[in-house]
Write a protein that holds these residues in place. Structure first.
Motif, short mmCIF file in Angstrom:
data_model
loop_
_atom_site.label_atom_id
_atom_site.label_comp_id
_atom_site.label_asym_id
_atom_site.label_seq_id
_atom_site.Cartn_x
_atom_site.Cartn_y
_atom_site.Cartn_z
N GLN A 141 38.13 26.79 38.03
CA GLN A 141 39.15 27.80 38.30
C GLN A 141 40.37 27.59 37.41
OE1 GLN A 141 38.37 30.29 40.04
NE2 GLN A 141 37.03 29.72 41.73
N ARG A 142 40.76 26.36 37.19
CA ARG A 142 41.90 26.08 36.29
C ARG A 142 41.56 26.44 34.85
NH1 ARG A 142 45.48 20.85 38.15
NH2 ARG A 142 45.35 21.18 40.41
N THR A 143 40.30 26.26 34.49
CA THR A 143 39.88 26.64 33.14
C THR A 143 40.11 28.13 32.92
OG1 THR A 143 38.20 24.88 33.14
CG2 THR A 143 37.95 26.64 31.52
N LEU A 144 39.81 28.93 33.93
CA LEU A 144 40.05 30.37 33.83
C LEU A 144 41.53 30.68 33.71
CD1 LEU A 144 39.16 33.32 33.91
CD2 LEU A 144 39.03 33.15 36.41
N VAL A 145 42.36 30.02 34.49
CA VAL A 145 43.81 30.23 34.40
C VAL A 145 44.32 29.89 33.01
CG1 VAL A 145 46.06 29.44 35.23
CG2 VAL A 145 44.22 29.85 36.86
N GLU A 146 43.90 28.73 32.50
CA GLU A 146 44.37 28.30 31.18
C GLU A 146 43.88 29.24 30.09
OE1 GLU A 146 46.54 25.98 30.50
OE2 GLU A 146 46.73 25.47 32.62
N ALA A 147 42.65 29.71 30.21
CA ALA A 147 42.12 30.63 29.20
C ALA A 147 42.88 31.95 29.23
CB ALA A 147 40.64 30.88 29.45
N ALA A 148 43.20 32.44 30.43
CA ALA A 148 43.96 33.69 30.53
C ALA A 148 45.33 33.54 29.88
CB ALA A 148 44.10 34.11 31.99
N LEU A 149 45.98 32.41 30.11
CA LEU A 149 47.29 32.17 29.49
C LEU A 149 47.17 32.11 27.98
CD1 LEU A 149 48.72 29.48 31.95
CD2 LEU A 149 49.68 31.76 31.55
N ARG A 150 46.18 31.38 27.49
CA ARG A 150 46.04 31.19 26.05
C ARG A 150 45.53 32.44 25.33
NH1 ARG A 150 46.21 26.39 28.31
NH2 ARG A 150 46.65 24.50 27.12
N ALA A 151 44.82 33.28 26.07
CA ALA A 151 44.33 34.53 25.47
C ALA A 151 45.38 35.64 25.52
CB ALA A 151 43.07 34.99 26.20
N GLY A 152 46.52 35.34 26.11
CA GLY A 152 47.56 36.36 26.23
C GLY A 152 47.24 37.42 27.26
N ARG A 153 46.34 37.10 28.20
CA ARG A 153 45.99 38.04 29.26
C ARG A 153 47.00 37.89 30.40
NH1 ARG A 153 40.27 39.09 29.42
NH2 ARG A 153 40.77 40.32 31.28
N SER A 154 48.22 38.37 30.17
CA SER A 154 49.32 38.11 31.10
C SER A 154 49.07 38.72 32.47
CB SER A 154 50.63 38.65 30.52
OG SER A 154 50.93 38.02 29.30
N ASP A 155 48.54 39.92 32.52
CA ASP A 155 48.28 40.55 33.81
C ASP A 155 47.28 39.75 34.62
OD1 ASP A 155 50.03 42.54 33.16
OD2 ASP A 155 48.51 44.04 32.68
N LEU A 156 46.23 39.30 33.95
CA LEU A 156 45.23 38.49 34.64
C LEU A 156 45.82 37.16 35.08
CD1 LEU A 156 42.38 37.82 35.59
CD2 LEU A 156 41.83 37.10 33.24
N ALA A 157 46.56 36.51 34.19
CA ALA A 157 47.17 35.23 34.54
C ALA A 157 48.11 35.38 35.73
CB ALA A 157 47.93 34.66 33.34
N ARG A 158 48.87 36.47 35.75
CA ARG A 158 49.78 36.71 36.88
C ARG A 158 49.00 36.83 38.18
NH1 ARG A 158 51.60 41.22 35.43
NH2 ARG A 158 53.57 40.64 34.43
N THR A 159 47.91 37.57 38.14
CA THR A 159 47.09 37.76 39.33
C THR A 159 46.49 36.44 39.81
OG1 THR A 159 46.55 40.02 38.70
CG2 THR A 159 45.06 38.93 40.26
N LEU A 160 45.93 35.69 38.88
CA LEU A 160 45.31 34.42 39.23
C LEU A 160 46.32 33.45 39.82
CD1 LEU A 160 43.02 33.92 36.09
CD2 LEU A 160 42.28 34.61 38.40
N LEU A 161 47.49 33.38 39.20
CA LEU A 161 48.50 32.45 39.70
C LEU A 161 49.10 32.91 41.02
CD1 LEU A 161 50.16 31.49 36.32
CD2 LEU A 161 48.91 29.97 37.87
N SER A 162 49.22 34.19 41.20
CA SER A 162 49.68 34.69 42.49
C SER A 162 48.70 34.30 43.59
CB SER A 162 49.86 36.20 42.45
OG SER A 162 50.30 36.69 43.70
N GLU A 163 47.40 34.46 43.31
CA GLU A 163 46.38 34.05 44.28
C GLU A 163 46.53 32.57 44.62
OE1 GLU A 163 42.60 34.86 42.60
OE2 GLU A 163 42.78 37.04 42.71
#
Length: 465
Positions: free
Chosen positions: A402-424
């Protein structure tokens, strides 16, 4: 006919063998290394003991070691050849069927048979233990809870095995999200048997899931003599200790634990220990903490195993080691091997679906992470993130993915996804320095320095509390 201390008849098992069986069962419930020798002693005393053979068969699968399972499968098949099953009790027949089903690779079928066993014979501790471990290995949180919970009413609280059953139940409660109740039940188990390392492990999980890592460290420190050496769960409980230390930011302590307990020259190259080592180093890898020398030694250990497609959860951790060591080709070779296995005709073993549905997407995502193809990582992990439990492990173990997905979203510039994942994550675990530090990085990307500073301060405060 002789019987165990709960009144279950035991065919072809004399009084001496029954005593050996009870001793082996005790060793099993308390994760004592001598359980293998104890189980063998049953068969030395009674070579045709059905329950002795069932116990030995379960030991062949509980460690998720392909070679152990092959030996156990051949031994059990030899015992069953020509066996007059009409002489056996229904309980013994059910155990042999469950063990054979598991050894044939059908973990889910074995789980169902063990469930039927526990309904008919709720005081059969071997059926409960084997079923509980099967539920853990398949990530079945509800059965992990209810298999034991459904039998506890039949047990007298004065029974010496009531304590370890409470420890098992506590783990099922924790994996099902009942953290406070799980802690209470786990502590009740430890009040009966302070050296119940599965009970200790269960309580440790409750602290992990609630972000109570400081309490977890104090809990383990206060009980060091009960869990830190000489058990089959020693390495795993040290892994939990290291996770707590990692949350506090004490990387030096994390590496000290890694080198002294998780992986060193004297370590056995067994899957259950190697995956803990890989999962810990992977968390450091996600934090961009270079551990190339440790990765190289760990990757060597995984390569020495030379195992086939037996358990997808192990495969994912082998790939972590190869990627961490920069051996992308080895990781890709493992993936190709599993793809070829899936394409070939074969029996409907549980690991086929576990590999196809979860194992391979996770392995490919880990490789993509090593190649810094972060967009591909998110594309691979997003469809499976809510189904990761189906390839085994605990919430704490799967959090590396799950952290790998968060880190990938951050590094890929997928800000909306990263925001959602971190909010969860923050809603579920508001006390978690990692969550807040990742949130700070997201706010930096979004050009919100004030919010980034606030999140960073919160992470620091939690780490030092």
């Amino acid at each position: 006919m002789t019987a165990d201390r709960h009144g279950h008849p035991m065919t072809d098992t004399g009084a001496e063998a029954v005593a050996q069986y009870e001793r082996a069962l005790d060793d099993l419930l308390f994760f004592r290394p001598q359980v293998m020798a104890s189980a063998q002693s049953v068969l030395v005393a009674a070579p045709r003991s059905p329950m002795g053979h069932a116990l030995a068969a379960y030991l062949g699968v509980l460690g998720t070691e392909e070679k152990d399972a092959e030996v156990a499968r051949a031994t059990l098949a030899g015992f069953r050849t020509g066996l007059d099953t009409g002489r056996l009790t229904s309980r013994e027949r059910m155990h042999l069927a469950a063990a054979a089903t598991w050894l044939d690779g059908d973990m889910h079928g074995a789980g169902r048979l063990l469930g039927e066993l526990s309904v008919a014979f709720p005081r059969d501790a071997l059926a409960l233990f084997a079923g509980h471990q099967r539920d853990f290995l398949t990530g079945d949180a509800q059965r992990l809870r209810d298999r034991v919970g459904g039998a506890l009413d039949a047990w007298d609280e004065s029974d010496p095995h009531h304590g370890p059953l409470l420890g098992m139940y506590a783990f099922g409660l924790e994996e099902s999200g009942h953290y406070e109740h799980a802690e209470q039940v786990g502590l009740a188990a430890l009040a009966r048997h302070p050296r119940d390392v599965w009970g200790i492990h269960s309580v440790v999980h409750t602290y992990e899931m609630r972000g109570r890592f400081a309490d977890g460290l104090r809990f383990l420190d206060a009980r060091t003599d009960d869990w830190s050496a000489g058990t089959l769960l020693t390495v795993h409980n040290w892994w939990h200790y290291a996770l707590y230390a990692l949350e506090t930011g004490d990387t030096a302590r994390v590496l000290e634990v890694y080198d002294s307990a998780l992986h060193h020259d004297g370590s056995a190259d067994i899957a259950m220990e190697l995956l803990d080592a890989a999962a810990l180093l992977w968390r450091l890898h996600l934090a961009q903490n270079d551990q190339s020398a440790r990765w190289a030694r760990l990757a060597d250990a995984w390569e020495r195993r030379q195992v086939g497609p037996y358990y997808a959860f192990n495969d994912a951790h082998a790939v972590m080691a190869y990627v961490g060591a920069g051996r992308i080709e080895e990781a890709q070779r493992l993936v190709r091997d599993r793809e070829e296995w899936l394409a070939a005709e074969g029996p409907g073993v549980s690991n086929r679906a576990m590999t196809a549905d979860i194992g391979l997407p996770v392995c490919r995502a880990l490789i993509a992470y090593g190649q810094q193809d972060f967009a591909r990582v998110t594309d691979l992990l997003l469809p499976v993130r809510h189904r990761l439990h189906t390839f085994g492990g605990s919430h704490a173990q799967r959090d590396a993915i799950q952290r790998t997905l968060v880190e990938a979203a951050l590094r890929a510039g997928r800000s909306d996804l990263a925001r959602t994942l971190l909010s969860e994550r923050i809603q579920l675990r508001p006390i978690c320095p990692y969550n807040w530090s990742a949130k700070a990085r997201l706010e930096d990307q979004l050009g919100a320095p004030d919010r980034a500073a606030a999140a960073r301060a919160r992470a620091a405060a939690q780490a030092s509390s």
